[in-house]
Design an enzyme around this catalytic site. Structure first.
Site, PDB file in Angstrom:
ATOM      1  N   ASP A 123       0.859  -1.191   0.000  1.00 35.04           N
ATOM      2  CA  ASP A 123       0.000   0.000   0.000  1.00 35.04           C
ATOM      3  C   ASP A 123       0.890   1.234   0.000  1.00 35.04           C
ATOM      4  OD1 ASP A 123      -2.471   1.332   0.006  1.00 35.04           O
ATOM      5  OD2 ASP A 123      -2.440   1.549   2.182  1.00 35.04           O
ATOM      6  N   ASP A 167       3.417   2.092   7.904  1.00 33.47           N
ATOM      7  CA  ASP A 167       2.176   1.334   7.756  1.00 33.47           C
ATOM      8  C   ASP A 167       2.290   0.143   6.808  1.00 33.47           C
ATOM      9  OD1 ASP A 167      -0.368   0.427   7.936  1.00 33.47           O
ATOM     10  OD2 ASP A 167      -1.330   2.191   7.048  1.00 33.47           O
ATOM     11  N   ASN A 187       1.796   7.211   3.068  1.00 30.33           N
ATOM     12  CA  ASN A 187       2.560   6.326   3.943  1.00 30.33           C
ATOM     13  C   ASN A 187       4.052   6.651   3.930  1.00 30.33           C
ATOM     14  OD1 ASN A 187       0.486   4.819   5.083  1.00 30.33           O
ATOM     15  ND2 ASN A 187       0.417   3.394   3.365  1.00 30.33           N
TER      16      ASN A 187
END
Length: 350
Positions: free
Chosen positions: A202, A219, A207
């Site tokens: 992701d 994360d 992030n």
């Protein structure tokens, strides 16, 4: 099904959980912006601040969460700037309180990345290249794989089985367009012989943070095994002016540590389509959580599914054009100009 204690986390439970593993909180407890899990900034005796993260029940098993933590420790050992959970005196990173699983993390300060400059791109490429170099060193045991059966079809099945699309004709169109993307994904994987290994999963600008030491990546909740392109397309400019030269700056840094073939970029468009389906299922699965209903008020409406379906069909037409072109990613097509990374994140502005 959602655990009631997770949805109704209160300061008493949060602070008592922190106390149960030896910390002495001062009482200061600030909720941080997190939809999937519940994350809090806690002050402890002496003025130090820690982060406590309560994991959403029934998403990952403890073995899967532990594998994420172990990957972070591997990355940290390789001097890659990530946040790894704090171990207790017994060497444990996972804890439990009233049936909820949680972990303690160090506080990392820095600036959220709004835009990437040309000078940022080689540095970022080196960071992701180093991450992937560690990712190649071993296989996952418990985490999921970014494959059609394990990732894409499960998401689509959840949407269809839940009856989220009330219009039968729209359901058929949505399913057809989704499977067109899935087939394209598998075709590219096979023809380009694209390898799988452990990736962030992701990796977008939300992030990343920047401090005096440079970039840090946060994360790893979506950590899985998949193609490295999944960690590129959400970061890099595709379908924007100068995108090709900017991508090359990134890959100059990336190739210092990890191999990469430009042909692998043919996965980008099917990955975009799969993300549409995956995120819709992500919302549907958590709809009992009031925070999701507040954050996505238009989810599940005919207007919502009509737009999702037309976007998937637009991409499907793009796949048909790609099959007729020699090098679809190296050129900027009309389809690419219409879509940008911002179209694939509900929370892009946050």
């Amino acid at each position: 099904m959602h655990d009631a204690s997770f949805l109704s986390l209160n300061p008493d439970l949060i602070l008592s959980s922190v106390e149960s593993i030896g910390y002495i909180p001062t009482g200061r407890c600030v909720a941080l912006n997190s939809v999937e899990n519940r994350v809090f900034d806690i002050e402890i005796e002496g003025g130090e601040r820690i982060i406590v993260k309560f994991y959403r029940p029934n998403r990952w098993t403890k073995l899967q969460i532990q594998e994420e933590h172990d990957f972070l420790y591997e990355l940290k050992e390789a001097d890659i700037p990530v946040l790894a959970p704090i171990l207790d005196r017994q060497g444990n990173s996972l804890h439990e309180s009233q049936g909820l699983t949680f972990a303690i993390w160090p506080l990392r300060t820095g600036r959220i990345i709004e835009e990437l400059s040309e000078s940022d791109l080689p540095q970022l490429g080196r960071l992701i290249g180093r991450l992937h170099l560690v990712g190649k060193s071993k296989k996952t045991k418990y985490r999921s794989f970014l494959t059609v059966p394990d990732y894409a079809e499960k998401a689509l099945d959840l949407i269809l089985a839940g009856g989220w699309i009330s219009n039968a004709h729209l359901t058929d169109r949505y399913k057809k367009a989704a499977y067109f993307a899935f087939d394209r994904f598998e075709t590219v994987l096979k023809t380009k012989q694209i390898p799988f290994h452990r990736i962030h999963g992701d990796c977008h600008k939300g992030n990343l943070i920047r401090s005096e030491e440079g970039f840090s990546i946060l994360d790893f909740d979506d950590f899985l095994e998949g193609p490295v392109v999944q960690d590129f397309w959400m970061l890099l400019p595709f379908g924007e002016r100068r995108s090709e030269s900017e991508r090359e700056l990134f890959f100059e840094g990336y190739r210092e540590f990890s191999e990469f073939s430009l042909g692998w970029l043919d996965l980008i468009e099917p990955l975009r389509a799969i993300r549409y389906v995956y995120y819709a299922s992500w919302i549907a699965k958590r709809w009992e959580d009031p925070s999701f209903q507040n954050l996505f008020p238009h989810f599940g409406t005919d207007e919502y599914w009509s737009k999702e379906t037309m976007d998937l069909e637009s991409m499907a037409k793009g796949f048909q054009r790609e099959s007729e072109e020699e090098s679809p990613i190296a050129k900027t097509s009309e389809k690419e100009e219409e879509l940008s990374n911002k179209d694939f994140f509900w929370d892009w502005e946050n």
